[in-house]
Design a protein around this motif. Structure first.
Motif, short mmCIF file in Angstrom:
data_model
loop_
_atom_site.label_atom_id
_atom_site.label_comp_id
_atom_site.label_asym_id
_atom_site.label_seq_id
_atom_site.Cartn_x
_atom_site.Cartn_y
_atom_site.Cartn_z
N ALA A 271 -15.08 50.13 32.21
CA ALA A 271 -16.19 50.01 33.16
C ALA A 271 -17.53 50.26 32.50
O ALA A 271 -18.54 49.64 32.87
N GLY A 272 -17.57 51.17 31.53
CA GLY A 272 -18.86 51.49 30.92
C GLY A 272 -19.09 50.88 29.57
O GLY A 272 -20.18 51.02 28.99
N GLU A 273 -18.09 50.18 29.02
CA GLU A 273 -18.19 49.66 27.65
C GLU A 273 -19.33 48.65 27.50
O GLU A 273 -20.17 48.77 26.59
N SER A 274 -19.40 47.69 28.37
CA SER A 274 -20.37 46.62 28.22
C SER A 274 -21.81 47.13 28.31
O SER A 274 -22.66 46.78 27.48
N SER A 275 -22.07 48.00 29.27
CA SER A 275 -23.44 48.50 29.44
C SER A 275 -23.86 49.36 28.26
O SER A 275 -25.01 49.28 27.78
N ILE A 276 -22.95 50.18 27.74
CA ILE A 276 -23.30 51.04 26.61
C ILE A 276 -23.57 50.21 25.36
O ILE A 276 -24.57 50.42 24.66
N ILE A 277 -22.72 49.22 25.08
CA ILE A 277 -22.92 48.39 23.91
C ILE A 277 -24.21 47.58 24.06
O ILE A 277 -24.97 47.40 23.09
N THR A 278 -24.47 47.09 25.26
CA THR A 278 -25.71 46.33 25.48
C THR A 278 -26.94 47.19 25.21
O THR A 278 -27.91 46.73 24.58
N ARG A 279 -26.90 48.44 25.64
CA ARG A 279 -28.04 49.33 25.37
C ARG A 279 -28.20 49.59 23.88
O ARG A 279 -29.32 49.61 23.36
N LEU A 280 -27.09 49.78 23.18
CA LEU A 280 -27.17 50.03 21.74
C LEU A 280 -27.73 48.81 21.01
O LEU A 280 -28.57 48.95 20.11
N VAL A 281 -27.26 47.63 21.39
CA VAL A 281 -27.75 46.41 20.73
C VAL A 281 -29.21 46.17 21.07
O VAL A 281 -30.01 45.79 20.21
N THR A 282 -29.58 46.39 22.32
CA THR A 282 -30.98 46.21 22.72
C THR A 282 -31.90 47.17 21.96
O THR A 282 -33.00 46.79 21.53
N ALA A 283 -31.43 48.40 21.76
CA ALA A 283 -32.25 49.37 21.03
C ALA A 283 -32.43 48.99 19.57
O ALA A 283 -33.41 49.40 18.94
N SER A 284 -31.50 48.20 19.02
CA SER A 284 -31.61 47.80 17.62
C SER A 284 -32.40 46.52 17.41
O SER A 284 -32.62 46.11 16.27
N LEU A 285 -32.84 45.87 18.49
CA LEU A 285 -33.61 44.63 18.36
C LEU A 285 -35.02 44.91 17.87
O LEU A 285 -35.54 46.03 18.05
N PRO A 286 -35.66 43.93 17.25
CA PRO A 286 -37.06 44.12 16.82
C PRO A 286 -37.98 44.43 18.00
O PRO A 286 -37.68 44.08 19.15
N GLU A 287 -39.12 45.03 17.68
CA GLU A 287 -40.02 45.51 18.73
C GLU A 287 -40.54 44.36 19.60
O GLU A 287 -40.64 44.49 20.82
N HIS A 288 -40.86 43.19 18.98
CA HIS A 288 -41.43 42.10 19.77
C HIS A 288 -40.40 41.51 20.75
O HIS A 288 -40.77 40.89 21.75
N ILE A 289 -39.10 41.71 20.49
CA ILE A 289 -38.09 41.26 21.44
C ILE A 289 -37.88 42.31 22.53
O ILE A 289 -37.76 41.99 23.72
N ARG A 290 -37.87 43.58 22.14
CA ARG A 290 -37.67 44.64 23.14
C ARG A 290 -38.82 44.75 24.13
O ARG A 290 -38.67 45.25 25.23
N SER A 291 -40.02 44.25 23.69
CA SER A 291 -41.19 44.33 24.57
C SER A 291 -41.25 43.18 25.57
O SER A 291 -42.18 43.12 26.37
N LEU A 292 -40.28 42.27 25.51
CA LEU A 292 -40.27 41.16 26.47
C LEU A 292 -40.03 41.69 27.88
O LEU A 292 -39.47 42.79 28.06
N PRO A 293 -40.43 40.92 28.90
CA PRO A 293 -40.10 41.32 30.28
C PRO A 293 -38.60 41.49 30.47
O PRO A 293 -37.80 40.88 29.76
#
Length: 461
Positions: A65-87
């Motif tokens: 139940a929590g695997e997908s959301s946790i991995i998504t947060r970890l991957v999102t946190a590792s993205l470059p700043e200009h991608i993380r700043s998108l809406p």
């Protein structure tokens, strides 16, 4: 991976059952015989199997139940700043593309190097997650098995513990069903409230025009939309009413014949043939309505000088009535057969004929069950979609003429949720408002049925 892990857990659970049972037999042998055991050996095996399987499956479910959301947060946190700043919505679309690429599905946009790296990162985290949960689940299952098996002794109250666990499982199952129903209602209610913030409730409930088409973009010319639901609910009630006028007398008379007049040999043949109607796919009924019944009704109407539309509520109601005959006949037959024979014998002893006994004794005694069957058939008729689409059309006409094309609530819900439209537009949200009103109508029908059942049950008990 998941299926292999589940298969391994099932094998471990079966092994735990055998181990627990053998341990109990050995304990009984040392104590002087199987009669020295508090419970039967199968209860000891079941107890060990429950301790092996339940915690492991529970941990596996929580992890999934929590695997997908946790991995998504970890991957999102590792993205470059200009991608993380998108809406948030654009970032969500990018992450959906990453997940689709990992799953081997088609992506909606071009994947640059940064997104390819994110997909590779997601894939590696997913592999680590799968390996971790596999190890944890297997270790937990084996450890629990060994610990519980080691505690087995003749005085252990295995049966009591197994029954307590089974009670908890039954309680959890019923609670899950209740909370699922509450969740469905709340989700429909939440989206319906969003719709009513845009369209007033009075316009929706009492409006006489249904035309939900709206412009998708601001620069696009389109209709402003009209969401008066009266024509839709009128069409729904008309088709359901025609269907019930066909199904109730035919179904009830079939049930009376099968239970009171038919010989056992005839009943053995006729009842299964009648119940086959319930197993025919509704799309087949739709073809039958559009290709056979509609031309017949139109030709018959022409000979009488009537103007019958090629798609009409009459055709849809007739075929729908045939479809739901088994719901009424089968349930009514069961409840009529459940009427105590002593009631019939008493009526015959007073000189009543068979038909008088049926009218004065059997039908009143079986009325609660018959009403329940009819209400079930009404719910089935209101929720039918395919026959209406193929035989009654999609036109939201406000008319009392059953020979014209109409539409129903369920058909409009399907129509509103199909096509290129924003999810938060009034057109899409109108489907939830229709679903909420349909739910309230069905709930009221069920309450009425319960009151009828309660009244007559008190009379005959």
């Amino acid at each position: 991976m998941s299926s292999l892990l589940i298969f391994a857990l099932l094998c471990l659970t079966a092994t735990a059952y055998v181990l627990g049972r053998q341990r109990s037999l050995k304990a009984a042998k040392r104590a002087g015989g199987i009669s020295k055991l508090h419970s039967r050996p199968s209860y000891y095996g079941t107890l060990v199997a429950l301790w092996c399987g339940l915690p492991a499956f529970l941990l596996y479910g929580i992890w999934q139940a929590g695997e997908s959301s946790i991995i998504t947060r970890l991957v999102t946190a590792s993205l470059p700043e200009h991608i993380r700043s998108l809406p948030a919505n654009e970032l969500g679309l990018l992450m959906n593309d990453v997940k689709n690429m990992v799953a081997g599905n088609i992506v909606s946009s071009h994947m640059n190097q940064e997104m390819l790296a994110a997909a590779e990162h997601y894939r590696s985290l997913l592999s680590i997650s799968h390996a971790t949960i596999a190890v944890l689940v297997l270790v937990l299952a084996i450890t629990a098995t060994l610990l519980v098996a080691r505690c087995i002794k003749p005085t252990m109250r295995a049966r009591n513990q197994v029954e307590k666990v089974m009670n908890l499982l039954l309680l959890a199952s019923s609670t899950l069903a209740v909370f699922t129903t509450i969740g469905i209602v709340l989700s429909v209610l939440f989206e319906a409230i969003r719709f009513f913030r845009t369209i007033p409730v009075s316009d929706f409930l009492f409006g006489l025009t249904w035309s939900p088409q709206m412009a998708i973009r601001t620069d696009q010319v389109g209709s402003s939309g009209a969401f008066g639901a009266v024509p839709i609910f009128t069409g729904t009630l008309m088709i359901a009413g025609i269907a019930m006028m066909v199904a109730v007398p035919l179904g009830l008379m079939s049930a009376i014949y099968l239970s009171e007049y038919a010989r056992p040999a005839a009943r053995t043949v006729v009842k299964p043939l009648l119940e086959i109607l319930a197993g025919i796919p509704t799309v087949v009924y739709g073809f039958f309505a559009a290709l056979t019944v509609a031309p017949l009704v139109r030709g018959f109407g022409s000979r009488l000088g009537l103007d019958v539309s090629s798609e009409s509520a009459l055709v849809a109601g007739l075929v729908m009535g045939i479809m739901i005959i088994p719901f009424i006949s089968s349930l009514s037959d069961d409840v009529i057969n459940a009427v105590p024979q002593s009631l019939r014998d008493g009526a015959y002893a007073l000189g009543a004929t068979t038909s008088e006994t049926i009218r004065q004794v059997v039908i009143p005694a079986a009325l609660p069950g018959i009403v329940s069957g009819v209400l079930l058939a009404v719910s089935r008729a209101i929720g039918e979609t395919m026959i209406v689409v193929m035989a009654a059309g999609l036109s939201a006409n406000l008319t009392a003429n059953p020979m014209q094309a109409v539409t129903t609530v369920t058909v409009q819900i399907v129509t509103l949720l199909v096509g290129d439209q924003e999810f938060d537009s009034p057109k899409t949200l109108a489907a939830f408002a229709l679903g909420l009103v349909l739910f309230i109508i069905t709930l009221v029908l069920n309450i009425i049925a319960l009151q009828v059942v309660k009244k007559y049950r008190e009379q005959y008990e």
